[in-house]
Design a protein around this motif. Structure first.
Motif, PDB file in Angstrom:
ATOM      1  N   TYR A 179      10.684  44.619 -39.911  1.00 38.13           N
ATOM      2  CA  TYR A 179       9.567  43.694 -39.677  1.00 38.13           C
ATOM      3  C   TYR A 179       9.730  42.469 -40.570  1.00 38.13           C
ATOM      4  N   LEU A 180       9.369  41.308 -40.046  1.00 39.48           N
ATOM      5  CA  LEU A 180       9.442  40.092 -40.846  1.00 39.48           C
ATOM      6  C   LEU A 180       8.513  40.200 -42.050  1.00 39.48           C
ATOM      7  N   VAL A 181       8.973  39.715 -43.192  1.00 37.37           N
ATOM      8  CA  VAL A 181       8.147  39.713 -44.398  1.00 37.37           C
ATOM      9  C   VAL A 181       7.154  38.552 -44.349  1.00 37.37           C
ATOM     10  N   ASN A 182       7.596  37.401 -43.833  1.00 34.38           N
ATOM     11  CA  ASN A 182       6.730  36.217 -43.762  1.00 34.38           C
ATOM     12  C   ASN A 182       6.456  35.890 -42.291  1.00 34.38           C
ATOM     13  N   LEU A 183       5.240  36.169 -41.844  1.00 34.21           N
ATOM     14  CA  LEU A 183       4.917  35.961 -40.424  1.00 34.21           C
ATOM     15  C   LEU A 183       4.955  34.492 -40.026  1.00 34.21           C
ATOM     16  N   ASN A 184       4.920  33.579 -40.998  1.00 33.27           N
ATOM     17  CA  ASN A 184       4.976  32.149 -40.691  1.00 33.27           C
ATOM     18  C   ASN A 184       6.391  31.679 -40.332  1.00 33.27           C
ATOM     19  N   GLU A 185       7.391  32.513 -40.546  1.00 32.73           N
ATOM     20  CA  GLU A 185       8.759  32.153 -40.177  1.00 32.73           C
ATOM     21  C   GLU A 185       9.064  32.497 -38.722  1.00 32.73           C
ATOM     22  N   TRP A 186       8.108  33.095 -38.040  1.00 30.92           N
ATOM     23  CA  TRP A 186       8.282  33.529 -36.657  1.00 30.92           C
ATOM     24  C   TRP A 186       8.225  32.347 -35.693  1.00 30.92           C
ATOM     25  N   ASN A 187       9.014  32.438 -34.623  1.00 32.18           N
ATOM     26  CA  ASN A 187       8.872  31.537 -33.477  1.00 32.18           C
ATOM     27  C   ASN A 187       9.399  32.295 -32.255  1.00 32.18           C
ATOM     28  N   GLU A 188       9.334  31.692 -31.087  1.00 34.44           N
ATOM     29  CA  GLU A 188       9.724  32.408 -29.869  1.00 34.44           C
ATOM     30  C   GLU A 188      11.207  32.755 -29.844  1.00 34.44           C
ATOM     31  N   ASP A 189      12.051  31.940 -30.479  1.00 37.05           N
ATOM     32  CA  ASP A 189      13.481  32.272 -30.553  1.00 37.05           C
ATOM     33  C   ASP A 189      13.699  33.526 -31.396  1.00 37.05           C
ATOM     34  N   ILE A 190      12.969  33.625 -32.505  1.00 38.36           N
ATOM     35  CA  ILE A 190      13.048  34.820 -33.358  1.00 38.36           C
ATOM     36  C   ILE A 190      12.564  36.030 -32.561  1.00 38.36           C
ATOM     37  N   ALA A 191      11.483  35.853 -31.796  1.00 40.96           N
ATOM     38  CA  ALA A 191      10.967  36.951 -30.959  1.00 40.96           C
ATOM     39  C   ALA A 191      12.050  37.432 -29.997  1.00 40.96           C
ATOM     40  N   GLN A 192      12.775  36.507 -29.405  1.00 46.04           N
ATOM     41  CA  GLN A 192      13.849  36.879 -28.474  1.00 46.04           C
ATOM     42  C   GLN A 192      14.940  37.679 -29.193  1.00 46.04           C
ATOM     43  N   GLU A 193      15.272  37.286 -30.422  1.00 49.95           N
ATOM     44  CA  GLU A 193      16.301  38.002 -31.192  1.00 49.95           C
ATOM     45  C   GLU A 193      15.835  39.416 -31.551  1.00 49.95           C
ATOM     46  N   ILE A 194      14.593  39.547 -31.981  1.00 52.31           N
ATOM     47  CA  ILE A 194      14.060  40.872 -32.324  1.00 52.31           C
ATOM     48  C   ILE A 194      14.018  41.741 -31.072  1.00 52.31           C
ATOM     49  N   ALA A 195      13.566  41.164 -29.957  1.00 59.57           N
ATOM     50  CA  ALA A 195      13.506  41.915 -28.701  1.00 59.57           C
ATOM     51  C   ALA A 195      14.893  42.400 -28.289  1.00 59.57           C
ATOM     52  N   ALA A 196      15.906  41.563 -28.461  1.00 57.87           N
ATOM     53  CA  ALA A 196      17.279  41.966 -28.131  1.00 57.87           C
ATOM     54  C   ALA A 196      17.704  43.154 -28.988  1.00 57.87           C
ATOM     55  N   GLU A 197      17.369  43.120 -30.278  1.00 61.08           N
ATOM     56  CA  GLU A 197      17.647  44.264 -31.161  1.00 61.08           C
ATOM     57  C   GLU A 197      16.956  45.525 -30.657  1.00 61.08           C
ATOM     58  N   GLU A 198      15.746  45.346 -30.144  1.00 63.47           N
ATOM     59  CA  GLU A 198      14.943  46.473 -29.659  1.00 63.47           C
ATOM     60  C   GLU A 198      15.374  46.928 -28.262  1.00 63.47           C
ATOM     61  N   GLY A 199      16.247  46.155 -27.630  1.00 64.29           N
ATOM     62  CA  GLY A 199      16.735  46.525 -26.305  1.00 64.29           C
ATOM     63  C   GLY A 199      15.746  46.220 -25.190  1.00 64.29           C
ATOM     64  N   ALA A 254       5.489  45.652 -30.031  1.00 65.37           N
ATOM     65  CA  ALA A 254       5.073  44.274 -29.751  1.00 65.37           C
ATOM     66  C   ALA A 254       4.710  43.559 -31.047  1.00 65.37           C
ATOM     67  N   GLY A 255       4.092  44.275 -31.970  1.00 68.11           N
ATOM     68  CA  GLY A 255       3.772  43.683 -33.269  1.00 68.11           C
ATOM     69  C   GLY A 255       5.027  43.253 -34.015  1.00 68.11           C
ATOM     70  N   LYS A 256       6.052  44.074 -33.936  1.00 66.53           N
ATOM     71  CA  LYS A 256       7.324  43.750 -34.587  1.00 66.53           C
ATOM     72  C   LYS A 256       7.931  42.495 -33.971  1.00 66.53           C
ATOM     73  N   VAL A 257       7.969  42.445 -32.643  1.00 68.00           N
ATOM     74  CA  VAL A 257       8.514  41.281 -31.956  1.00 68.00           C
ATOM     75  C   VAL A 257       7.662  40.041 -32.243  1.00 68.00           C
ATOM     76  N   ALA A 258       6.367  40.249 -32.453  1.00 68.70           N
ATOM     77  CA  ALA A 258       5.448  39.145 -32.751  1.00 68.70           C
ATOM     78  C   ALA A 258       5.548  38.660 -34.194  1.00 68.70           C
TER      79      ALA A 258
END
Length: 108
Positions: free
Chosen positions: A13-33, A93-97
């Protein structure tokens, strides 16, 4: 900034939620399959809004359904949420978010 450059906890899980964006969400989702859709982003944005603007609230699945029903095309129930995030809409979903890991009971 890429996901590899961001600080994450032991469960990914991201430590700083302010570093999140939709590209990061796509990368996390890819990790999650999983592949993100417009509906996936409706849930992700709902969870981020609840967390950021509602005292760090992390709603359960029933409250996700209630909160999203008005903006959802077609039938919405927990089954639809699990079809988007098979390991659990609250945790996955929280992780991807980019949110902290929920302390709610349930496997992952």
């Amino acid at each position: 900034m890429a996901l590899a450059d961001l600080e994450r906890d032991a469960h990914g899980y991201l430590v700083n939620l302010n570093e999140w964006n939709e590209d990061i969400a796509q990368e996390i989702a890819a990790e999650e399959g999983i592949e993100l859709t417009a509906d996936s982003f409706k849930l992700i944005n709902f969870l981020r809004d609840e967390y950021i603007n509602n005292n760090a609230n992390q709603p359960n699945e029933r409250n996700m359904v209630k909160g999203l029903k008005a903006d959802w095309d077609g039938k919405l129930g927990t089954k639809e949420l699990y079809s988007l995030f098979p390991k659990g809409p609250a945790k996955q979903a929280g992780k991807v978010a980019g949110l902290p890991e929920t302390r709610r009971k349930g496997g992952y």
